[in-house]
Design a protein around this motif. Structure first.
Motif, PDB file in Angstrom:
ATOM      1  N   SER A 102       7.804  -6.994  13.640  1.00  0.00           N
ATOM      2  CA  SER A 102       8.513  -6.779  12.379  1.00  0.00           C
ATOM      3  C   SER A 102       7.804  -5.687  11.587  1.00  0.00           C
ATOM      4  N   VAL A 103       8.574  -4.952  10.776  1.00  0.00           N
ATOM      5  CA  VAL A 103       7.993  -3.901   9.940  1.00  0.00           C
ATOM      6  C   VAL A 103       7.678  -4.474   8.565  1.00  0.00           C
ATOM      7  N   LEU A 104       6.425  -4.384   8.161  1.00  0.00           N
ATOM      8  CA  LEU A 104       5.985  -4.812   6.838  1.00  0.00           C
ATOM      9  C   LEU A 104       5.918  -3.586   5.941  1.00  0.00           C
ATOM     10  N   TYR A 105       6.656  -3.626   4.840  1.00  0.00           N
ATOM     11  CA  TYR A 105       6.680  -2.502   3.908  1.00  0.00           C
ATOM     12  C   TYR A 105       5.788  -2.792   2.703  1.00  0.00           C
ATOM     13  N   PHE A 106       5.066  -1.769   2.272  1.00  0.00           N
ATOM     14  CA  PHE A 106       4.265  -1.836   1.054  1.00  0.00           C
ATOM     15  C   PHE A 106       4.928  -0.904   0.052  1.00  0.00           C
ATOM     16  N   GLU A 107       5.456  -1.477  -1.046  1.00  0.00           N
ATOM     17  CA  GLU A 107       6.281  -0.720  -1.977  1.00  0.00           C
ATOM     18  C   GLU A 107       5.738  -0.805  -3.397  1.00  0.00           C
ATOM     19  N   ASN A 108       5.810   0.315  -4.101  1.00  0.00           N
ATOM     20  CA  ASN A 108       5.462   0.360  -5.511  1.00  0.00           C
ATOM     21  C   ASN A 108       6.705   0.031  -6.335  1.00  0.00           C
ATOM     22  N   MET A 109       6.598  -0.942  -7.227  1.00  0.00           N
ATOM     23  CA  MET A 109       7.727  -1.301  -8.085  1.00  0.00           C
ATOM     24  C   MET A 109       7.681  -0.422  -9.328  1.00  0.00           C
ATOM     25  N   SER A 110       8.168   0.799  -9.185  1.00  0.00           N
ATOM     26  CA  SER A 110       8.136   1.764 -10.272  1.00  0.00           C
ATOM     27  C   SER A 110       9.181   1.416 -11.330  1.00  0.00           C
ATOM     28  N   LEU A 111       9.158   2.134 -12.443  1.00  0.00           N
ATOM     29  CA  LEU A 111      10.145   1.913 -13.494  1.00  0.00           C
ATOM     30  C   LEU A 111      11.550   2.266 -13.025  1.00  0.00           C
ATOM     31  N   ASP A 112      11.652   3.053 -11.963  1.00  0.00           N
ATOM     32  CA  ASP A 112      12.955   3.437 -11.421  1.00  0.00           C
ATOM     33  C   ASP A 112      13.359   2.616 -10.213  1.00  0.00           C
ATOM     34  N   GLY A 113      12.560   1.580  -9.877  1.00  0.00           N
ATOM     35  CA  GLY A 113      12.881   0.750  -8.729  1.00  0.00           C
ATOM     36  C   GLY A 113      11.832   0.868  -7.643  1.00  0.00           C
TER      37      GLY A 113
END
Length: 390
Positions: free
Chosen positions: A41-52
């Protein structure tokens, strides 16, 4: 010799400053750990910016589920998430923490362990509380034994109790914390639990966190954003209050009240506006397909539709079912306009139209103005005939 020594000292000092600056630029935080039972499975690391959400990095998990991500240390608290498909773990980063997460897929969103950050641990508490609230609300909305009024009041009490708990034990207790910021933006479906556009009390919660972030994180974009939200809320809440008062439909005056527009997506994904039906006689219908008696009522509406549609009659039906797939299945063969409000019994349109029970309907004239609501109509055929003749 003295000049040479001074020059050497100056050069050394300069080198130390450059090294220090370079060290500051290289300050990093790290997020690592294991998510098992997710091989390939692909694990994503995402920044929850003010734009999403913004993708920062990703990794294809091996058998042991190990992963490691890093990023530049933020100047003020920042928010990230780990995601596999729809399973999400929310995290906050303050500076140079090393955060360790352990979980197993597909229960990673609720059964994970986190170490190295007190804020991340508190965010986990808040996330689990929100998931619990969502489950209770859905259970009430799906309970066919409850009438509309009972279900609506029960959901409202649940949400209000939740907000009081979060305000007293998290937001007002420590407004400078990242977890308090996180709490402000929790949602049920696509609707914020704390809504500064509708509630003066909710504006106070946003303002408390905004003021605290001014002190502890001066100049941060998130702090400025909180201030903008609070200020905009204070400007609009008065307007919202006035609109609601105007929308409380007096049964004796309903035939002189202009229409309140509705814009929702139909079962094919197209946005349909009630005001686009000007020139037709419209039945504005609020319905729950999962409720008892739904099939019988739909058959009755089909008879009315078939009888008058060719002469300029239309049905604009707002479904309040929590299950989108179920609603699409139920409406696939219906000939009229069927839209759905994902907010269900918390729909803003129910408040605007002063809907007290479900199902209910209104008749709208060709001039796009409300004529009567169901409780005022003694003979539906005669009323439709009258409106079609105008």
């Amino acid at each position: 010799m003295k000049h040479t020594f001074k020059n050497i000292c100056a050069a050394a000092a300069c080198a130390l400053v450059v090294a220090a600056l370079a060290s500051c630029d290289n300050r990093k935080f790290r997020v690592g750990g294991n998510i098992t039972e997710a091989t390939d499975s692909v694990l994503y690391f995402e920044n929850m910016s003010l734009d999403g959400p913004v993708a920062v990095d990703s990794v294809k998990l091996g058998g042991d589920g190990s992963f490691s991500f890093s990023g530049k240390a933020p100047e003020a608290p920042e928010f990230y998430r780990l995601r596999i498909a729809g399973q999400i773990i929310n995290l906050s980063v303050d500076s140079t923490e090393t955060i360790t997460v352990k979980a197993a897929y597909p229960t990673m969103a609720t059964a994970y362990e986190v170490e190295g950050s007190a804020e991340c641990a508190t965010i986990k508490e808040l996330a689990l509380k929100q998931i619990g609230l969502q489950g209770r609300v859905m259970a009430v909305e799906r309970n066919a034994a409850l009438g509309f009024d009972q279900a609506r009041d029960s959901v409202a009490r649940m949400i209000e109790a939740y907000k009081q708990d979060i305000k007293l034990n998290y937001i007002f207790k420590a407004p400078m914390r990242a977890s308090s910021y996180f709490a402000l933006f929790q949602a049920l479906g696509n609707r914020l639990i704390f809504n500064p556009r509708e509630s003066e009390d909710d504006i106070k919660a946003f303002a408390a966190v905004a003021t605290s972030w001014d002190t502890y994180h001066p100049g941060s974009l998130r702090g400025k954003n909180l201030h903008n939200i609070a200020i905009e809320g204070m400007r609009t809440v008065r307007i919202v209050r006035n609109n609601r008062a105007a929308a409380m439909v007096d049964a004796s005056k309903i035939n002189t009240t202009n229409i309140i527009d509705i814009a929702l997506s139909d079962n094919k994904g197209a946005v349909r506006r009630l005001t686009d039906l000007k020139g037709k006689v419209v039945m504005l219908d609020f319905h729950v397909f999962g409720a008892d008696g739904s099939t019988k009522r739909i058959m009755q509406l089909r008879d009315v539709y078939n009888k008058y549609h060719a002469r300029g009659f239309e049905i604009y039906q707002v479904a309040l079912d929590p299950d989108e797939h179920f609603w699409k299945t139920q409406t696939a063969a219906l000939p009229w306009i069927s839209v759905r409000d994902a907010d269900g019994l918390q729909s803003h349109y129910l408040q605007l139209y002063n809907v007290q029970s479900i199902p209910t309907f209104f008749l709208v004239g060709r001039d796009n103005a409300l004529d009567k609501r169901d409780v005022q109509i003694k003979d539906l055929d005669a009323e439709i005939e009258s409106l079609l003749g105008k």
